[in-house]
Design an enzyme around this catalytic site. Sequence first.
Site, PDB file in Angstrom:
ATOM      1  N   ARG A 238      -7.134 -17.122  -8.677  1.00  0.00           N
ATOM      2  CA  ARG A 238      -5.483 -17.075  -8.910  1.00  0.00           C
ATOM      3  C   ARG A 238      -5.413 -17.242 -10.452  1.00  0.00           C
ATOM      4  O   ARG A 238      -6.141 -18.002 -11.060  1.00  0.00           O
ATOM      5  CB  ARG A 238      -4.668 -17.905  -8.181  1.00  0.00           C
ATOM      6  CG  ARG A 238      -4.299 -17.828  -6.756  1.00  0.00           C
ATOM      7  CD  ARG A 238      -3.633 -16.446  -6.684  1.00  0.00           C
ATOM      8  NE  ARG A 238      -2.973 -16.245  -5.075  1.00  0.00           N
ATOM      9  CZ  ARG A 238      -3.652 -15.451  -4.537  1.00  0.00           C
ATOM     10  NH1 ARG A 238      -4.528 -14.456  -5.113  1.00  0.00           N
ATOM     11  NH2 ARG A 238      -3.450 -15.278  -3.011  1.00  0.00           N
ATOM     12  N   ASP A 261      -9.567 -10.597 -12.833  1.00  0.00           N
ATOM     13  CA  ASP A 261      -8.931  -9.650 -11.773  1.00  0.00           C
ATOM     14  C   ASP A 261      -7.349 -10.166 -11.594  1.00  0.00           C
ATOM     15  O   ASP A 261      -6.577  -9.666 -11.145  1.00  0.00           O
ATOM     16  CB  ASP A 261      -9.896  -9.784 -10.289  1.00  0.00           C
ATOM     17  CG  ASP A 261      -9.101  -8.754  -9.294  1.00  0.00           C
ATOM     18  OD1 ASP A 261      -8.688  -7.760  -9.915  1.00  0.00           O
ATOM     19  OD2 ASP A 261      -8.930  -9.196  -8.399  1.00  0.00           O
ATOM     20  N   GLU A 266       1.592 -11.642 -13.000  1.00  0.00           N
ATOM     21  CA  GLU A 266       1.241 -10.234 -12.514  1.00  0.00           C
ATOM     22  C   GLU A 266       2.403  -9.350 -12.306  1.00  0.00           C
ATOM     23  O   GLU A 266       3.345  -9.897 -11.663  1.00  0.00           O
ATOM     24  CB  GLU A 266       0.423 -10.369 -11.334  1.00  0.00           C
ATOM     25  CG  GLU A 266      -1.000 -11.190 -11.759  1.00  0.00           C
ATOM     26  CD  GLU A 266      -1.789 -11.217 -10.391  1.00  0.00           C
ATOM     27  OE1 GLU A 266      -1.735 -10.801  -9.442  1.00  0.00           O
ATOM     28  OE2 GLU A 266      -2.961 -12.058 -10.662  1.00  0.00           O
ATOM     29  N   HIS A 285      -5.960  -7.042 -10.022  1.00  0.00           N
ATOM     30  CA  HIS A 285      -6.013  -7.818  -8.482  1.00  0.00           C
ATOM     31  C   HIS A 285      -6.364  -6.942  -7.430  1.00  0.00           C
ATOM     32  O   HIS A 285      -5.609  -6.834  -6.414  1.00  0.00           O
ATOM     33  CB  HIS A 285      -4.413  -8.240  -8.323  1.00  0.00           C
ATOM     34  CG  HIS A 285      -4.462  -9.660  -7.279  1.00  0.00           C
ATOM     35  ND1 HIS A 285      -3.706 -10.540  -7.438  1.00  0.00           N
ATOM     36  CD2 HIS A 285      -5.471  -9.857  -6.184  1.00  0.00           C
ATOM     37  CE1 HIS A 285      -4.034 -11.605  -6.344  1.00  0.00           C
ATOM     38  NE2 HIS A 285      -4.763 -11.150  -5.689  1.00  0.00           N
ATOM     39  N   VAL A 286      -7.687  -6.637  -7.690  1.00  0.00           N
ATOM     40  CA  VAL A 286      -8.121  -5.323  -6.729  1.00  0.00           C
ATOM     41  C   VAL A 286      -9.606  -5.854  -6.083  1.00  0.00           C
ATOM     42  O   VAL A 286     -10.417  -5.056  -5.648  1.00  0.00           O
ATOM     43  CB  VAL A 286      -8.182  -4.020  -7.130  1.00  0.00           C
ATOM     44  CG1 VAL A 286      -6.782  -3.478  -7.544  1.00  0.00           C
ATOM     45  CG2 VAL A 286      -9.001  -4.056  -8.580  1.00  0.00           C
ATOM     46  N   SER A 287      -9.849  -7.179  -6.634  1.00  0.00           N
ATOM     47  CA  SER A 287     -11.434  -7.425  -6.238  1.00  0.00           C
ATOM     48  C   SER A 287     -11.542  -7.304  -4.751  1.00  0.00           C
ATOM     49  O   SER A 287     -12.670  -7.144  -4.392  1.00  0.00           O
ATOM     50  CB  SER A 287     -11.684  -8.545  -6.837  1.00  0.00           C
ATOM     51  OG  SER A 287     -11.104  -9.842  -6.573  1.00  0.00           O
TER      52      SER A 287
END
Length: 322
Positions: A238, A261, A266, A285-287
């Site tokens: 986070r 990420d 965000e 934020h796509v890992s």
Amino acid sequence: MGSSHDRTLLILHPYAKSLAAILSQQLHGLRILAAERIEDALPMIGEGAVEVLISPTRLVTDELLGRAVNLRWVASTSAGNDRLAKNPRLSESILLTKGTSHGTTMAEYVLAYMLYFSRQIENNLVKQREKIWNRSLPEVRPLSLQGKTLGVLGLGSTGRTVAKYGKALGMTVLGLKRTPEPVDSVDRIFSPDMLEQMIPIVDTLVVVLPLTQETFHFLGEKELHLMKDGALLINIGRGKEIDEEGLIRVLKTKKIHAVLDVCETEPLPKESELWAMKNVIITPHVSGIVTPEELCAEFVANYQRWITGKPLEGVVDRQKGY
Ligand SMILES: NC(=O)c1ccc[n+]([C@@H]2O[C@H](COP(=O)([O-])OP(=O)(O)OC[C@H]3O[C@@H](n4cnc5c(N)ncnc54)[C@H](OP(=O)(O)O)[C@@H]3O)[C@@H](O)[C@H]2O)c1
């Protein structure tokens, strides 16, 4: 599966229709409602029959919880449920489980970026565009990851997979978590108070902690300064676990790279200096990618445990917050 229980499941998810189609094939005797948006879910949950909710944590609003009078289990599709775990609207008597299928894609993300830097992929692309055939060896990072040291902050379902993949590449793997038990593929376990001993010895530092009071700004400027020259920081946990302002200052002064990420805010604000920094890679934020099939397989296995009174996988400890 033919258990005939008169239960109502609400799926509130951007892929609700796909999830409902898969689950209705596998879980007979369960009434399944599907909503892609909160506005559509509110009247459904307001009927009062919903006992089980499948949803990412960000969609479980106070209003939704306020209307869910018969709710018994929130099967969150998110791995991190910091806000929901501590939300007083979610009564302690309601079971909360977390998503546990993100590990593989997140570990692949870590591998991809470790190799991106060790194999100098960007340099080679730049040279290709300039039609330059230059076989000189890279200056900053060595070409192989073998024998290098990987540090993993957080050894949950994802951190363990990161450790396993790092070990498979021949890396020495150090891990940090609260409890001291050994973990497969991890050569040495560090406790949180040993963070400052761990950071200077790692070549790649991966942050994959849940966000709690203790992990807020877990890495501050002081700790980040301890990273060795040429080291790589990867945050897939986070954003608030790293002091972003402190990180920016360290990125300006030290020869380190960061792959982020997740960010403190965000989407990352357009005015953030991080966007343009040459030693930073940002992804939105796509890992952790989980397919509808994987989400359903995870839920079906847990549902079977639930209706047969067995302990569920991924139960969130409401006190710990993860
Ligand atoms: N970027 C993305 O797309 C994405 C996707 C999924 C998840 N995430 C994030 O990744 C996090 C981790 O996921 P997970 O499923 O691996 O978590 P998890 O299974 O809940 O495991 C959490 C790990 O962190 C350790 N930990 C917790 N508090 C700590 C502290 N104060 N100091 C040191 N270690 C601490 C725990 O230690 P113990 O083992 O000792 O309890 C455990 O090993 C999630 O909470 C979420 O925030 C991000």
